[in-house]
Motif scaffolding. Structure first.
Motif, PDB file in Angstrom:
ATOM      1  N   LEU A  79       0.837  -1.193   0.000  1.00  0.00           N
ATOM      2  CA  LEU A  79       0.000   0.000   0.000  1.00  0.00           C
ATOM      3  C   LEU A  79       0.873   1.244   0.000  1.00  0.00           C
ATOM      4  CD1 LEU A  79      -3.104   0.330   0.069  1.00  0.00           C
ATOM      5  CD2 LEU A  79      -2.921   0.647   2.551  1.00  0.00           C
ATOM      6  N   LEU A  80       0.504   2.190  -0.849  1.00  0.00           N
ATOM      7  CA  LEU A  80       1.173   3.486  -0.917  1.00  0.00           C
ATOM      8  C   LEU A  80       0.222   4.527  -0.338  1.00  0.00           C
ATOM      9  CD1 LEU A  80       3.729   4.946  -2.229  1.00  0.00           C
ATOM     10  CD2 LEU A  80       2.206   5.454  -4.141  1.00  0.00           C
ATOM     11  N   GLY A  81       0.664   5.278   0.647  1.00  0.00           N
ATOM     12  CA  GLY A  81      -0.234   6.283   1.208  1.00  0.00           C
ATOM     13  C   GLY A  81       0.319   6.925   2.453  1.00  0.00           C
ATOM     14  N   ASN A  82      -0.400   7.964   2.928  1.00  0.00           N
ATOM     15  CA  ASN A  82       0.049   8.650   4.136  1.00  0.00           C
ATOM     16  C   ASN A  82      -1.098   9.267   4.944  1.00  0.00           C
ATOM     17  OD1 ASN A  82      -0.682  10.775   2.508  1.00  0.00           O
ATOM     18  ND2 ASN A  82       1.363  11.678   2.355  1.00  0.00           N
ATOM     19  N   LYS A  83      -2.348   9.054   4.512  1.00  0.00           N
ATOM     20  CA  LYS A  83      -3.482   9.667   5.211  1.00  0.00           C
ATOM     21  C   LYS A  83      -4.308   8.607   5.926  1.00  0.00           C
ATOM     22  CE  LYS A  83      -3.828  13.671   2.164  1.00  0.00           C
ATOM     23  NZ  LYS A  83      -4.696  14.442   1.233  1.00  0.00           N
ATOM     24  N   ARG A  84      -4.709   8.930   7.158  1.00  0.00           N
ATOM     25  CA  ARG A  84      -5.398   7.965   8.006  1.00  0.00           C
ATOM     26  C   ARG A  84      -6.650   7.388   7.335  1.00  0.00           C
ATOM     27  NH1 ARG A  84      -6.273   7.250  13.728  1.00  0.00           N
ATOM     28  NH2 ARG A  84      -5.086   9.149  14.183  1.00  0.00           N
ATOM     29  N   GLN A  85      -7.533   8.232   6.864  1.00  0.00           N
ATOM     30  CA  GLN A  85      -8.804   7.745   6.335  1.00  0.00           C
ATOM     31  C   GLN A  85      -8.597   6.866   5.113  1.00  0.00           C
ATOM     32  OE1 GLN A  85     -11.832  10.722   5.778  1.00  0.00           O
ATOM     33  NE2 GLN A  85     -13.183   9.358   4.638  1.00  0.00           N
ATOM     34  N   GLU A  86      -7.722   7.292   4.218  1.00  0.00           N
ATOM     35  CA  GLU A  86      -7.485   6.514   2.999  1.00  0.00           C
ATOM     36  C   GLU A  86      -6.845   5.165   3.320  1.00  0.00           C
ATOM     37  OE1 GLU A  86      -6.829  10.434   0.133  1.00  0.00           O
ATOM     38  OE2 GLU A  86      -5.114   9.213   0.737  1.00  0.00           O
ATOM     39  N   ILE A  87      -5.887   5.146   4.242  1.00  0.00           N
ATOM     40  CA  ILE A  87      -5.243   3.897   4.634  1.00  0.00           C
ATOM     41  C   ILE A  87      -6.254   2.979   5.311  1.00  0.00           C
ATOM     42  CG2 ILE A  87      -3.556   2.897   6.231  1.00  0.00           C
ATOM     43  CD1 ILE A  87      -1.746   5.316   5.587  1.00  0.00           C
ATOM     44  N   THR A  88      -7.048   3.534   6.218  1.00  0.00           N
ATOM     45  CA  THR A  88      -8.046   2.737   6.948  1.00  0.00           C
ATOM     46  C   THR A  88      -9.062   2.122   5.997  1.00  0.00           C
ATOM     47  OG1 THR A  88      -7.809   4.109   8.918  1.00  0.00           O
ATOM     48  CG2 THR A  88      -9.824   2.797   8.730  1.00  0.00           C
ATOM     49  N   GLU A  89      -9.620   2.941   5.124  1.00  0.00           N
ATOM     50  CA  GLU A  89     -10.631   2.448   4.194  1.00  0.00           C
ATOM     51  C   GLU A  89     -10.040   1.408   3.248  1.00  0.00           C
ATOM     52  OE1 GLU A  89     -12.365   5.783   2.228  1.00  0.00           O
ATOM     53  OE2 GLU A  89     -13.372   6.536   4.039  1.00  0.00           O
ATOM     54  N   SER A  90      -8.812   1.620   2.832  1.00  0.00           N
ATOM     55  CA  SER A  90      -8.166   0.673   1.909  1.00  0.00           C
ATOM     56  C   SER A  90      -7.954  -0.679   2.569  1.00  0.00           C
ATOM     57  CB  SER A  90      -6.828   1.239   1.424  1.00  0.00           C
ATOM     58  OG  SER A  90      -7.011   2.390   0.628  1.00  0.00           O
ATOM     59  N   ILE A  91      -7.448  -0.682   3.789  1.00  0.00           N
ATOM     60  CA  ILE A  91      -7.176  -1.945   4.474  1.00  0.00           C
ATOM     61  C   ILE A  91      -8.469  -2.706   4.748  1.00  0.00           C
ATOM     62  CG2 ILE A  91      -6.362  -2.951   6.654  1.00  0.00           C
ATOM     63  CD1 ILE A  91      -4.137  -0.837   6.627  1.00  0.00           C
ATOM     64  N   ILE A  92      -9.493  -2.004   5.207  1.00  0.00           N
ATOM     65  CA  ILE A  92     -10.783  -2.658   5.471  1.00  0.00           C
ATOM     66  C   ILE A  92     -11.334  -3.273   4.185  1.00  0.00           C
ATOM     67  CG2 ILE A  92     -13.194  -2.235   6.094  1.00  0.00           C
ATOM     68  CD1 ILE A  92     -12.143  -0.184   8.129  1.00  0.00           C
ATOM     69  N   LYS A  93     -11.247  -2.527   3.095  1.00  0.00           N
ATOM     70  CA  LYS A  93     -11.787  -3.017   1.830  1.00  0.00           C
ATOM     71  C   LYS A  93     -10.975  -4.207   1.306  1.00  0.00           C
ATOM     72  CE  LYS A  93     -13.394  -1.406  -2.677  1.00  0.00           C
ATOM     73  NZ  LYS A  93     -13.650  -0.207  -3.509  1.00  0.00           N
ATOM     74  N   LEU A  94      -9.657  -4.110   1.358  1.00  0.00           N
ATOM     75  CA  LEU A  94      -8.814  -5.213   0.894  1.00  0.00           C
ATOM     76  C   LEU A  94      -9.095  -6.482   1.691  1.00  0.00           C
ATOM     77  CD1 LEU A  94      -5.428  -3.312   0.406  1.00  0.00           C
ATOM     78  CD2 LEU A  94      -6.854  -4.266  -1.407  1.00  0.00           C
ATOM     79  N   ASN A  95      -9.286  -6.333   2.988  1.00  0.00           N
ATOM     80  CA  ASN A  95      -9.552  -7.496   3.832  1.00  0.00           C
ATOM     81  C   ASN A  95     -10.910  -8.129   3.539  1.00  0.00           C
ATOM     82  OD1 ASN A  95      -8.804  -9.208   6.185  1.00  0.00           O
ATOM     83  ND2 ASN A  95     -10.659  -8.295   7.046  1.00  0.00           N
ATOM     84  N   GLN A  96     -11.869  -7.330   3.101  1.00  0.00           N
ATOM     85  CA  GLN A  96     -13.193  -7.859   2.765  1.00  0.00           C
ATOM     86  C   GLN A  96     -13.146  -8.723   1.515  1.00  0.00           C
ATOM     87  OE1 GLN A  96     -15.383  -4.199   2.428  1.00  0.00           O
ATOM     88  NE2 GLN A  96     -16.139  -4.262   4.554  1.00  0.00           N
ATOM     89  N   TYR A  97     -12.270  -8.370   0.587  1.00  0.00           N
ATOM     90  CA  TYR A  97     -12.249  -9.054  -0.709  1.00  0.00           C
ATOM     91  C   TYR A  97     -11.205 -10.161  -0.782  1.00  0.00           C
ATOM     92  CZ  TYR A  97     -15.462  -5.733  -2.877  1.00  0.00           C
ATOM     93  OH  TYR A  97     -16.578  -4.996  -3.211  1.00  0.00           O
ATOM     94  N   TRP A  98     -10.125 -10.029  -0.034  1.00  0.00           N
ATOM     95  CA  TRP A  98      -9.025 -10.978  -0.135  1.00  0.00           C
ATOM     96  C   TRP A  98      -8.731 -11.599   1.224  1.00  0.00           C
ATOM     97  CZ3 TRP A  98      -5.377  -6.945  -2.831  1.00  0.00           C
ATOM     98  CH2 TRP A  98      -5.878  -6.670  -4.113  1.00  0.00           C
ATOM     99  N   SER A  99      -8.047 -12.732   1.187  1.00  0.00           N
ATOM    100  CA  SER A  99      -7.583 -13.363   2.425  1.00  0.00           C
ATOM    101  C   SER A  99      -6.182 -12.824   2.724  1.00  0.00           C
ATOM    102  CB  SER A  99      -7.549 -14.880   2.265  1.00  0.00           C
ATOM    103  OG  SER A  99      -7.036 -15.483   3.421  1.00  0.00           O
TER     104      SER A  99
END
Length: 362
Positions: A79-99
Motif C-alpha cells: 500500500l502506498l499512502g500517508n493519510k489515516r482515512q485513505e489507509i483505513t478504508e483501503s485496508i478494510i476493503k482489501l480485507n473484505q475481498y481478499w484473504s
C-alpha cells in the motif's frame, strides 16, 4: 509489541519471496513463481503497489493490479499512502475481498509521482511522520476478525544518515507496530543502479527487534544463500531476477532437500545455461497463456494493453537471455496474442541459453 503471528519467519520457513513491482507483481507472475515452489512450502506473496487514494473507490478484481485468484493465500498487498482515512478504508476493503496475511507499507518508491504526494521514500525523511503512517495502518486492523501484521519496505540510508539513525528509524516503526521490515539497500538516488549494500542489512538485523527481509542483487540461488549467510536476514526478497528465473524457488528448495514442484517430481531443477534457456521459453509461453486467460478473456482487457504488459515483462528480464535483444524484437513485432504465441514458440525451437548474471543498470 505482539509477535509476528505467521510462520513466515520460523527457522523452517521457505527463505525466498517475490518483491512487489509495479506492472509486474500481478496474479499471472505470482502464479508463474508459485509453479516453481517446492511442495509443502509457503512464503508471502505481494501485489503491485496499490494507491490508498484509489482503493476505496475502486472495484477490486477488475484490473490486473487488483485481480486475485480465489486460490491465492499468504497475500501481503503493498500500500502506498500517508493519510489515516485513505489507509483505513483501503485496508478494510482489501480485507473484505481478499484473504490477507499482512499489509506492506511502501516507504521505498523513489518515483516523482510518489514524492509529489509525500508517499514512498519521502516518508523516510520524517521519522515521526513515517511512524504515524504505520500507526494508521495498525489501528485499521484492530477491529478486523484476524490478526493482520503491518510491514514496511524501505530503501537504504544515504551519506547524510548513519546506520545508527536507520536503526533508530526502524525502532520508531517497531514501536508504532511494524512487525517486519524489508530493506532494499540502495538509496533513492540510486534507484535500481549500482550495488546493493548488504552490510546495511547485516547491521540492521544485528540491531533490530523484528524480522528483517533482505532485498537487492539477488540473481541466483547462490545469491540467496550468500545473503542469508552474510547478513543473517530472516528472508530474502527477489524482484526482477524472479521474473527471468522463477525456478530460483525450485533451485533453493532442491538445495534445502525439499520436494520438487508439483508435476515436476521426477525432474531436477534447470541449472545449465541451456536448461535454463529452455525453461525460460516454457515459462514465457505459460505467462502469455495465463495473461490471455485471465486478463483478456476474464477481465476483458484489450489485447493491445496485454500485449504491452507482456512486452514490459520481457523488457524487464530479456537481459538474462543470451539473445535477449532478438527475443525482445520477436515479442514487440507480434500484433496479436496468437501471433505472439507462435513467434515465441518458433524462437525457442532453436537452443537458447541464459546468463547467470547481468548488470542491472535500469
Amino acid at each position: 509489541m505482539p509477535e509476528v503471528s505467521t510462520s513466515f519467519f520460523d527457522k523452517n520457513a521457505f527463505p525466498v519471496c517475490l518483491a512487489p513491482m509495479v506492472g509486474l507483481s500481478h496474479a499471472v507472475l505470482r502464479l508463474i513463481v508459485q509453479d516453481y515452489m517446492p511442495q509443502g512450502s509457503e512464503t508471502i506473496w505481494p501485489t503491485e503497489m496499490l494507491n490508498s487514494r484509489r482503493i476505496p473507490n475502486e472495484i477490486l478484481g477488475k484490473t490486473s493490479e487488483t485481480f486475485v485468484l480465489p486460490t491465492e493465500i499468504n497475500l501481503v498487498p503493498q500500500l502506498l499512502g500517508n493519510k489515516r482515512q485513505e489507509i483505513t478504508e483501503s485496508i478494510i476493503k482489501l480485507n473484505q475481498y481478499w484473504s490477507l496475511s499482512g499489509i506492506d507499507i511502501n516507504m521505498g518508491c523513489p518515483v516523482q509521482k510518489a514524492l509529489k504526494h509525500n508517499y514512498g521514500v519521502s516518508l523516510m525523511g520524517d521519522m515521526d511522520y513515517a511512524a504515524q503512517v504505520v500507526k494508521y495502518a495498525v489501528e485499521a486492523t484492530k477491529n478486523l476478525e484476524k490478526d493482520i501484521p503491518i510491514s514496511v519496505k524501505l530503501r537504504a540510508v544515504g551519506s547524510d544518515k548513519s546506520l545508527d539513525e536507520l536503526c533508530f528509524f526502524i525502532d520508531k516503526l517497531t514501536e508504532a507496530g511494524a512487525r517486519w521490515v524489508t530493506l532494499h539497500p540502495r538509496t533513492a538516488e540510486q534507484k535500481r543502479r549500482g550495488q546493493a549494500d548488504w552490510n546495511q542489512i547485516k547491521y540492521l538485523k544485528s540491531r533490530s527487534r523484528i524480522p528483517i527481509i533482505g532485498n537487492g542483487d539477488i540473481q541466483t540461488a547462490d545469491d540467496v544463500f550468500t545473503m542469508l549467510d552474510e547478513t543473517s536476514a530472516d528472508k530474502v526478497m527477489s524482484g526482477r531476477a524472479l521474473t527471468a528465473r522463477p525456478w530460483i524457488m525450485w533451485q533453493v528448495g532442491e538445495r534445502l532437500g525439499l520436494k520438487p514442484p508439483k508435476g515436476r517430481e521426477n525432474e531436477k531443477a534447470p541449472i545449465t545455461p541451456e536448461e535454463e534457456g529452455a525453461e525460460y521459453g516454457r515459462m514465457l509461453l505459460k505467462f502469455i497463456d495465463l495473461a490471455d486467460k485471465y486478463f483478456i478473456k476474464q477481465l476483458l482487457q484489450s489485447e493491445n494493453l496485454i500485449l504491452r504488459k507482456i512486452q514490459f515483462f520481457v523488457k524487464t528480464n530479456h537481459v538474462w537471455m543470451q539473445f535477449g535483444n532478438e527475443l525482445t524484437s520477436v515479442v514487440n513485432r507480434s500484433k496479436t496474442i496468437d501471433d505472439l504465441k507462435e513467434n515465441v514458440a518458433r524462437f525457442f525451437q532453436a537452443e537458447q541459453a541464459m546468463f547467470q548474471r547481468t548488470e542491472l543498470r535500469q
